[in-house]
Design a protein around this motif. Structure first.
Motif, PDB file in Angstrom:
ATOM      1  N   ALA A 187     148.903  -6.413 126.358  1.00 45.60           N
ATOM      2  CA  ALA A 187     148.135  -6.946 127.673  1.00 45.60           C
ATOM      3  C   ALA A 187     146.988  -7.634 127.865  1.00 45.60           C
ATOM      4  CB  ALA A 187     148.208  -5.624 128.578  1.00 45.60           C
ATOM      5  N   PHE A 188     146.061  -7.278 126.902  1.00 46.64           N
ATOM      6  CA  PHE A 188     144.831  -8.168 126.694  1.00 46.64           C
ATOM      7  C   PHE A 188     144.893  -8.819 125.134  1.00 46.64           C
ATOM      8  CE2 PHE A 188     142.131  -5.333 129.446  1.00 46.64           C
ATOM      9  CZ  PHE A 188     142.632  -5.953 130.668  1.00 46.64           C
ATOM     10  N   PRO A 189     144.475  -9.963 125.088  1.00 50.15           N
ATOM     11  CA  PRO A 189     144.548 -10.383 123.515  1.00 50.15           C
ATOM     12  C   PRO A 189     143.637  -9.694 122.676  1.00 50.15           C
ATOM     13  CG  PRO A 189     143.171 -11.890 125.061  1.00 50.15           C
ATOM     14  CD  PRO A 189     143.822 -10.695 125.846  1.00 50.15           C
ATOM     15  N   ARG A 190     143.915 -10.029 121.542  1.00 43.27           N
ATOM     16  CA  ARG A 190     143.392  -9.456 120.200  1.00 43.27           C
ATOM     17  C   ARG A 190     142.111 -10.171 119.732  1.00 43.27           C
ATOM     18  NH1 ARG A 190     146.174  -5.417 116.910  1.00 43.27           N
ATOM     19  NH2 ARG A 190     148.421  -5.018 118.255  1.00 43.27           N
ATOM     20  N   GLY A 191     141.219  -9.666 119.185  1.00 44.85           N
ATOM     21  CA  GLY A 191     140.028 -10.372 118.751  1.00 44.85           C
ATOM     22  C   GLY A 191     140.469 -11.357 117.597  1.00 44.85           C
ATOM     23  N   PHE A 192     139.685 -12.190 117.133  1.00 47.07           N
ATOM     24  CA  PHE A 192     139.943 -12.855 115.791  1.00 47.07           C
ATOM     25  C   PHE A 192     139.582 -12.201 114.802  1.00 47.07           C
ATOM     26  CE2 PHE A 192     139.209 -16.123 119.111  1.00 47.07           C
ATOM     27  CZ  PHE A 192     140.589 -16.599 119.195  1.00 47.07           C
ATOM     28  N   GLY A 193     140.695 -11.794 113.631  1.00 49.63           N
ATOM     29  CA  GLY A 193     140.300 -11.210 112.454  1.00 49.63           C
ATOM     30  C   GLY A 193     139.783  -9.888 112.752  1.00 49.63           C
ATOM     31  N   ASP A 194     138.641  -9.618 111.919  1.00 49.37           N
ATOM     32  CA  ASP A 194     138.223  -8.364 112.034  1.00 49.37           C
ATOM     33  C   ASP A 194     136.999  -7.912 113.396  1.00 49.37           C
ATOM     34  OD1 ASP A 194     139.293  -7.710 109.448  1.00 49.37           O
ATOM     35  OD2 ASP A 194     137.457  -8.471 108.420  1.00 49.37           O
ATOM     36  N   SER A 195     137.310  -9.080 114.169  1.00 46.36           N
ATOM     37  CA  SER A 195     136.224  -8.719 115.282  1.00 46.36           C
ATOM     38  C   SER A 195     136.749  -7.989 116.554  1.00 46.36           C
ATOM     39  CB  SER A 195     135.890 -10.119 115.918  1.00 46.36           C
ATOM     40  OG  SER A 195     136.910 -10.897 116.517  1.00 46.36           O
ATOM     41  N   ASN A 196     137.927  -7.457 116.395  1.00 48.94           N
ATOM     42  CA  ASN A 196     138.999  -6.599 117.250  1.00 48.94           C
ATOM     43  C   ASN A 196     138.272  -5.529 117.840  1.00 48.94           C
ATOM     44  OD1 ASN A 196     141.236  -6.472 119.032  1.00 48.94           O
ATOM     45  ND2 ASN A 196     141.892  -4.607 117.863  1.00 48.94           N
ATOM     46  N   LEU A 197     137.532  -4.666 117.028  1.00 45.10           N
ATOM     47  CA  LEU A 197     136.568  -3.516 117.425  1.00 45.10           C
ATOM     48  C   LEU A 197     135.637  -4.156 118.573  1.00 45.10           C
ATOM     49  CD1 LEU A 197     136.012  -0.573 117.576  1.00 45.10           C
ATOM     50  CD2 LEU A 197     134.535  -1.054 115.464  1.00 45.10           C
ATOM     51  N   LEU A 198     134.815  -5.241 117.911  1.00 49.56           N
ATOM     52  CA  LEU A 198     133.733  -5.764 118.742  1.00 49.56           C
ATOM     53  C   LEU A 198     134.413  -6.302 120.014  1.00 49.56           C
ATOM     54  CD1 LEU A 198     130.924  -6.444 118.977  1.00 49.56           C
ATOM     55  CD2 LEU A 198     131.216  -8.546 117.959  1.00 49.56           C
ATOM     56  N   TRP A 199     135.589  -6.827 120.107  1.00 45.99           N
ATOM     57  CA  TRP A 199     136.127  -7.375 121.414  1.00 45.99           C
ATOM     58  C   TRP A 199     136.274  -6.204 122.398  1.00 45.99           C
ATOM     59  CZ3 TRP A 199     137.040 -10.836 124.783  1.00 45.99           C
ATOM     60  CH2 TRP A 199     138.268 -10.622 125.766  1.00 45.99           C
ATOM     61  N   VAL A 200     136.858  -5.037 121.879  1.00 41.12           N
ATOM     62  CA  VAL A 200     137.296  -3.918 122.552  1.00 41.12           C
ATOM     63  C   VAL A 200     136.152  -3.269 123.167  1.00 41.12           C
ATOM     64  CG1 VAL A 200     138.448  -1.607 122.607  1.00 41.12           C
ATOM     65  CG2 VAL A 200     139.562  -3.518 121.565  1.00 41.12           C
ATOM     66  N   LEU A 201     135.107  -3.235 122.433  1.00 39.38           N
ATOM     67  CA  LEU A 201     133.809  -2.445 122.776  1.00 39.38           C
ATOM     68  C   LEU A 201     133.194  -3.516 123.743  1.00 39.38           C
ATOM     69  CD1 LEU A 201     132.125  -1.358 119.588  1.00 39.38           C
ATOM     70  CD2 LEU A 201     132.977   0.087 121.198  1.00 39.38           C
ATOM     71  N   LEU A 202     132.871  -4.692 123.700  1.00 39.45           N
ATOM     72  CA  LEU A 202     132.288  -5.532 124.683  1.00 39.45           C
ATOM     73  C   LEU A 202     133.176  -5.630 126.014  1.00 39.45           C
ATOM     74  CD1 LEU A 202     130.258  -7.793 124.985  1.00 39.45           C
ATOM     75  CD2 LEU A 202     131.614  -9.234 124.420  1.00 39.45           C
ATOM     76  N   LEU A 203     134.426  -5.761 125.891  1.00 39.38           N
ATOM     77  CA  LEU A 203     135.436  -5.704 127.027  1.00 39.38           C
ATOM     78  C   LEU A 203     135.157  -4.410 127.769  1.00 39.38           C
ATOM     79  CD1 LEU A 203     137.297  -7.543 128.598  1.00 39.38           C
ATOM     80  CD2 LEU A 203     139.201  -6.378 127.470  1.00 39.38           C
TER      81      LEU A 203
END
Length: 103
Positions: free
Chosen positions: A27-43
């Motif tokens: 439903a939400f886009p994934r982060g680039f490469g290894d940044s997925n965790l950072l993307w999820v935390l920021l969102l």
């Protein structure tokens, strides 16, 4: 104050779980490469901030009252200490002045 902090962390944790699920469901886009965790935390942080602002308004007001009462008590203690120091200095000055006039 601790109660407010724990409630705020709970809202963040709930948002984190929801966002994590939505990202992996697509439903939400994934982060680039290894940044997925950072993307999820920021969102999660971005989503939990306005939710906390609205939902925890009463608790934030209670914490604010507690903090202001604590500050007022500290100011009163400082002022009492300052007046005691002023009295001690005045007494010392008077006793020195009396000792000089009697010599």
């Amino acid at each position: 104050m601790l109660r407010y902090t724990l409630m705020r962390l709970g809202i963040f944790a709930g948002c984190l779980l929801v966002v994590w699920g939505l990202v992996y469901a697509g439903a939400f886009p994934r982060g680039f490469g290894d940044s997925n965790l950072l993307w999820v935390l920021l969102l999660s942080l971005v989503l939990s901030a306005p939710i906390s602002f609205v939902v925890l308004r009463k608790e934030r007001d209670r914490a604010s009252v507690q903090v202001s009462q604590r500050v007022d008590r500290m100011k009163a203690n400082i002022e009492a200490s300052r007046s005691q120091e002023d009295e001690a200095v005045d007494e010392a000055a008077q006793s020195q002045g009396q000792a000089r006039t009697s010599s």
